[in-house]
Design a protein around this motif. Structure first.
Motif, PDB file in Angstrom:
ATOM      1  N   LYS A 134      24.775  50.464  48.815  1.00  0.00           N
ATOM      2  CA  LYS A 134      24.811  51.833  48.291  1.00  0.00           C
ATOM      3  C   LYS A 134      23.696  52.055  47.268  1.00  0.00           C
ATOM      4  N   PHE A 135      23.222  50.952  46.682  1.00  0.00           N
ATOM      5  CA  PHE A 135      22.121  51.073  45.718  1.00  0.00           C
ATOM      6  C   PHE A 135      20.832  51.561  46.370  1.00  0.00           C
ATOM      7  N   SER A 136      20.711  51.385  47.689  1.00  0.00           N
ATOM      8  CA  SER A 136      19.449  51.752  48.339  1.00  0.00           C
ATOM      9  C   SER A 136      19.152  53.230  48.131  1.00  0.00           C
ATOM     10  N   ARG A 137      20.190  54.021  47.749  1.00  0.00           N
ATOM     11  CA  ARG A 137      19.984  55.426  47.404  1.00  0.00           C
ATOM     12  C   ARG A 137      18.975  55.567  46.253  1.00  0.00           C
ATOM     13  N   PHE A 138      18.931  54.530  45.376  1.00  0.00           N
ATOM     14  CA  PHE A 138      18.073  54.614  44.181  1.00  0.00           C
ATOM     15  C   PHE A 138      16.752  53.866  44.385  1.00  0.00           C
ATOM     16  N   SER A 139      16.324  53.708  45.645  1.00  0.00           N
ATOM     17  CA  SER A 139      15.280  52.732  45.921  1.00  0.00           C
ATOM     18  C   SER A 139      13.874  53.306  45.991  1.00  0.00           C
ATOM     19  N   ALA A 140      13.593  54.418  45.294  1.00  0.00           N
ATOM     20  CA  ALA A 140      12.257  55.001  45.375  1.00  0.00           C
ATOM     21  C   ALA A 140      11.199  53.995  44.923  1.00  0.00           C
ATOM     22  N   ALA A 141      11.483  53.255  43.822  1.00  0.00           N
ATOM     23  CA  ALA A 141      10.505  52.313  43.295  1.00  0.00           C
ATOM     24  C   ALA A 141      10.249  51.188  44.276  1.00  0.00           C
ATOM     25  N   MET A 142      11.317  50.752  44.975  1.00  0.00           N
ATOM     26  CA  MET A 142      11.145  49.683  45.931  1.00  0.00           C
ATOM     27  C   MET A 142      10.194  50.119  47.035  1.00  0.00           C
ATOM     28  N   ARG A 143      10.330  51.403  47.430  1.00  0.00           N
ATOM     29  CA  ARG A 143       9.439  51.904  48.467  1.00  0.00           C
ATOM     30  C   ARG A 143       7.991  51.907  47.975  1.00  0.00           C
ATOM     31  N   GLU A 144       7.783  52.238  46.674  1.00  0.00           N
ATOM     32  CA  GLU A 144       6.427  52.194  46.115  1.00  0.00           C
ATOM     33  C   GLU A 144       5.845  50.781  46.196  1.00  0.00           C
ATOM     34  N   ILE A 145       6.648  49.799  45.752  1.00  0.00           N
ATOM     35  CA  ILE A 145       6.190  48.403  45.806  1.00  0.00           C
ATOM     36  C   ILE A 145       5.901  48.010  47.245  1.00  0.00           C
ATOM     37  N   ALA A 146       6.825  48.368  48.132  1.00  0.00           N
ATOM     38  CA  ALA A 146       6.632  48.040  49.547  1.00  0.00           C
ATOM     39  C   ALA A 146       5.341  48.663  50.056  1.00  0.00           C
ATOM     40  N   GLY A 147       5.035  49.905  49.599  1.00  0.00           N
ATOM     41  CA  GLY A 147       3.807  50.565  50.021  1.00  0.00           C
ATOM     42  C   GLY A 147       2.576  49.803  49.574  1.00  0.00           C
ATOM     43  N   ALA A 148       2.586  49.340  48.296  1.00  0.00           N
ATOM     44  CA  ALA A 148       1.447  48.578  47.779  1.00  0.00           C
ATOM     45  C   ALA A 148       1.246  47.291  48.574  1.00  0.00           C
ATOM     46  N   LEU A 149       2.366  46.671  48.984  1.00  0.00           N
ATOM     47  CA  LEU A 149       2.245  45.414  49.730  1.00  0.00           C
ATOM     48  C   LEU A 149       1.814  45.663  51.171  1.00  0.00           C
ATOM     49  N   LYS A 150       2.212  46.825  51.727  1.00  0.00           N
ATOM     50  CA  LYS A 150       1.942  47.103  53.132  1.00  0.00           C
ATOM     51  C   LYS A 150       0.439  47.112  53.397  1.00  0.00           C
ATOM     52  N   GLU A 151      -0.322  47.711  52.447  1.00  0.00           N
ATOM     53  CA  GLU A 151      -1.780  47.754  52.598  1.00  0.00           C
ATOM     54  C   GLU A 151      -2.367  46.361  52.776  1.00  0.00           C
ATOM     55  N   ARG A 152      -1.758  45.398  52.120  1.00  0.00           N
ATOM     56  CA  ARG A 152      -2.244  44.018  52.180  1.00  0.00           C
ATOM     57  C   ARG A 152      -1.449  43.179  53.174  1.00  0.00           C
ATOM     58  N   SER A 153      -0.670  43.836  54.049  1.00  0.00           N
ATOM     59  CA  SER A 153       0.256  43.083  54.895  1.00  0.00           C
ATOM     60  C   SER A 153      -0.490  42.117  55.813  1.00  0.00           C
ATOM     61  N   TYR A 154      -1.730  42.476  56.194  1.00  0.00           N
ATOM     62  CA  TYR A 154      -2.466  41.602  57.097  1.00  0.00           C
ATOM     63  C   TYR A 154      -2.814  40.289  56.394  1.00  0.00           C
ATOM     64  N   ASP A 155      -3.288  40.387  55.129  1.00  0.00           N
ATOM     65  CA  ASP A 155      -3.588  39.182  54.356  1.00  0.00           C
ATOM     66  C   ASP A 155      -2.332  38.332  54.163  1.00  0.00           C
ATOM     67  N   LEU A 156      -1.215  39.004  53.859  1.00  0.00           N
ATOM     68  CA  LEU A 156       0.025  38.265  53.637  1.00  0.00           C
ATOM     69  C   LEU A 156       0.489  37.591  54.923  1.00  0.00           C
ATOM     70  N   LEU A 157       0.255  38.254  56.068  1.00  0.00           N
ATOM     71  CA  LEU A 157       0.608  37.655  57.359  1.00  0.00           C
ATOM     72  C   LEU A 157      -0.208  36.386  57.594  1.00  0.00           C
ATOM     73  N   VAL A 158      -1.495  36.439  57.221  1.00  0.00           N
ATOM     74  CA  VAL A 158      -2.335  35.245  57.385  1.00  0.00           C
ATOM     75  C   VAL A 158      -1.792  34.107  56.519  1.00  0.00           C
ATOM     76  N   CYS A 159      -1.410  34.419  55.268  1.00  0.00           N
ATOM     77  CA  CYS A 159      -0.805  33.404  54.404  1.00  0.00           C
ATOM     78  C   CYS A 159       0.434  32.805  55.057  1.00  0.00           C
ATOM     79  N   ALA A 160       1.293  33.689  55.601  1.00  0.00           N
ATOM     80  CA  ALA A 160       2.526  33.223  56.228  1.00  0.00           C
ATOM     81  C   ALA A 160       2.199  32.307  57.407  1.00  0.00           C
ATOM     82  N   THR A 161       1.167  32.688  58.191  1.00  0.00           N
ATOM     83  CA  THR A 161       0.790  31.860  59.336  1.00  0.00           C
ATOM     84  C   THR A 161       0.300  30.500  58.871  1.00  0.00           C
TER      85      THR A 161
END
Lengths: 265, 265, 265, 265
Positions: A134-161
């Motif tokens: 139910k807390f996900s209702r308050f998750s605007a900030a989480m979406r912001e963080i997720a957005g910042a990470l999404k731009e770099r998702s390709y680099d993070l995927l390489v790290c994961a690989t």
């Protein structure tokens, strides 16, 4: 202001002028925290047995609050922006993800009062932890963080690989070298993967570890690789956040310069 | 468009207009993942024994797909850019690193059907994990990350040297202090190195640890040093990434300013 | 070019035009690495006993190379820049820190051939690890990193103080709660400090850990604090490096603009 | 300069011209360190028993110094800036947080000489660690760091929430899967939380760990999540520090440009 408007203002995030939590939302937040707390504590036999009745009463209270909140949200749904009749807006809230979460929480909170089967009840009690969703209702900030990470998702995927390949090679190496010596720990690659992941993440329980010089050499490589594979995503995340903040500042400076430019004319 | 052109377009990364994986490449990627997954699972006796036949069939299928992919790549090689006759281009692909990886994967995938010797087979089965190297075809991003790190390689080398000196001094210290008390763990510097690396990387299995006050003091120093030696490369990596992103942004701004300058004339 | 000039050019870092290691320096670097490697391996009885004679010969060779290098450096010292007679320059090199390290390494490398006392020899053998200090000659980059950190030394000191306070409070807490239950591990604050440091650095050997609910709560706080106290110095270091790189770039841009400004006139 | 002015100058941070610690403050800092050191060491029976008298004397000395310092601060309080009579300024110092800390430290330092009850004394002895709070007087830098973090507090709160949810789901998962197999470790969610926190922070004592394949899978997820949840706050902190430094530099550049602009006129 009608009751429905007031309810909407109290329940809807963002509609309140000063951006703070409204009175009703504070009640909801504390009820969620208390409900999760009680459902965690209730799994502990030392707490559950002496306080069985108190737990049941608390569950009934939380369930009733969640039910009332759910009904109020349905009732106030027509106040939401957008086209559509009152009932179509209500229906859209009911079938929205957050609406379904609200319904699920009401069901698992009140189920113990309608179901007697102990095995089913045990599952439902555990499910009550979903209240935290139910807390996900308050998750605007989480979406912001997720957005910042999404731009770099390709680099993070390489790290994961890279991490995955290192884990795999480490596990294969120890299976090869110590598979016969410690069959329980390294007798197959799937078994050795447990050791490799726990080493690469630098957790290091110590339930399994290499004992031969060659195995220890591989262990050292995986451990050092773990440190580097912490450094890499951290660096990427830090750069992404730093970049996002700088972009915001540059946008503000540009806006300020334009204002100054206009005032000069 | 001829079949050869179409094959090249499907197999070559980057030749497809929208930058996404082509249909054939998606098949190849999933086959690699499935082949690696099966060869990992096949090392586990609990899986291997009841499903011996299924594993063999899966291996045959994956080997055949890799063989067909290899032949298709050789056939389509002349479509690559650059000078040279069809056959010289094909030969260049065959002897390129990625071409040799492809060949090796085909060999280790199909070897079980031509070799009967169990010991040799066991090695070949383990080698099948090299299939994962076929992914290096998609490694453009890894090269970018490597490039960003290369600029800072001197700083990272200094960090590595500091870590090495700290590990060495820690190992020598515990050999000196607890060598006689725990001969199995600290009876020589090479033995103590295992403890020092596992402590500096903050893995900490707990199979060996100092037990005297002086030894524990050294242990604390190495543990704290480990935290700092994580912070240092992380900081360097973060700065390198941040710098690379900023340089890109500045280059874009300069390009924009030039365009604006031209349009003013 | 005289022999002395050539020797100086070969031995002195930075005097060689292309900034790479000179031939003689490469020999020195490899000799240091080999000498440290042998003195580490020689502490291991399994290696020492069967190869006793080989180790002695290797030590003699390394000691001779270090002796010749030391004499060559003294001989070539007058070629260094700065005022003073030949002998005063030589004396200044001999009493400089790096000159004393060189002398110490020569002494500990050749001592086994003049001293027979086994206990003294064991100490000298261990001291031979100081050979690694000869590397400090190549430490220009380390000084740069140290410089970048020095600017932020006040922030890092605050982090260290916070870490110290957290460790102290954690140790005091577990002494208070579990001092009577686990007297060996938490019977006094100095004893509990071992646990607190190993937890805060997230090493976590598992030789001592809290077993009561209250003790575990403190353990969780220290563990979470450890994660934050890794994040803080890493963030400071990252910002310091990022700042140093940006300053360098801005200085370059300013220099470029000045050149352009001049060429416009 | 009167004695009171001189005392104020010596005791007040920041009033001394060169920003360094004054002579009296150096005495205070070392007394705090010595007092904390002695009170830590005094909890160790191996130190306490043979040196009981020396510890008592040291405590008396430290207590007297703290008492004198406290009286001097009260006496010199009227020299502080701001309105009000001498006695109102003194009273304001006495009831300020740092004044209360000073008083508390004086009381717990001298209490052993007035109280005979052993149990009460033991508590007071432990309380003596609060002497370290006297350092908060020097905490300007800590407030700066806290300020830099406060701006990002919302992001850090989101990280904490994510960590909490991950810990909770991990604990619930292991309670579900291994609750019946390892009742001591995972028999309830509160019990499993200990394991989850120690794994997420990558401490990994190894006192409890999953032993089933499904439990190990959850363990791997929590361990990998722990690495990411270290990377996230580190990245945020690094960006915050980097941002603070850049803002300071830009402010300086703007100030410089204004000065240049003025001098051009």
């Amino acid at each position: 202001m009608t009751l429905r408007e007031r309810l909407h203002q109290q329940l809807h995030i963002g509609s309140w002028p000063n951006g703070k939590l409204t009175g009703l939302n504070i009640v909801v937040v504390w009820t969620i925290l208390a409900a999760v707390g009680v459902s965690i504590a209730a799994t502990e036999p030392l707490i559950r047995e002496p306080y069985n009745r108190e737990v049941l009463i608390a569950e009934l209270i939380f369930g009733t609050i969640f039910l009332l909140e759910y009904l109020a949200r349905i009732y106030a749904a027509p106040e939401r922006e957008g086209p559509g009749s009152d009932w179509s807006k209500r229906w859209r809230f009911v079938i929205s993800p957050i609406g379904l979460v609200d319904l699920l929480v009401v069901i698992v909170s009140l189920a113990p009062f309608f179901i007697a089967n102990a095995a089913v009840l045990r599952v439902i009690r555990l499910l009550r932890i979903v209240s935290i969703l139910k807390f996900s209702r308050f998750s605007a900030a989480m979406r912001e963080i997720a957005g910042a990470l999404k731009e770099r998702s390709y680099d993070l995927l390489v790290c994961a690989t890279l991490a995955f390949v290192l884990v795999l090679l480490g596990a294969a190496g120890l299976y090869w070298i110590e598979g016969a010596i410690q069959p329980q720990a390294f007798g197959s690659i799937p078994r050795a993967l447990w050791w490799a992941v726990i080493t690469l993440t630098t957790v290091g329980y110590g339930d399994v570890y290499p004992i031969t010089p060659a195995g220890r050499l591989i262990g050292m490589v995986v451990a050092v690789g773990g440190v580097l594979l912490v450094a890499l995503p951290t660096g990427i995340v830090a750069a992404a956040f730093s970049d996002a903040m700088q972009r915001r500042r540059e946008a503000m400076r540009k806006a300020l310069e334009e204002i100054e430019g206009n005032s000069n004319i």
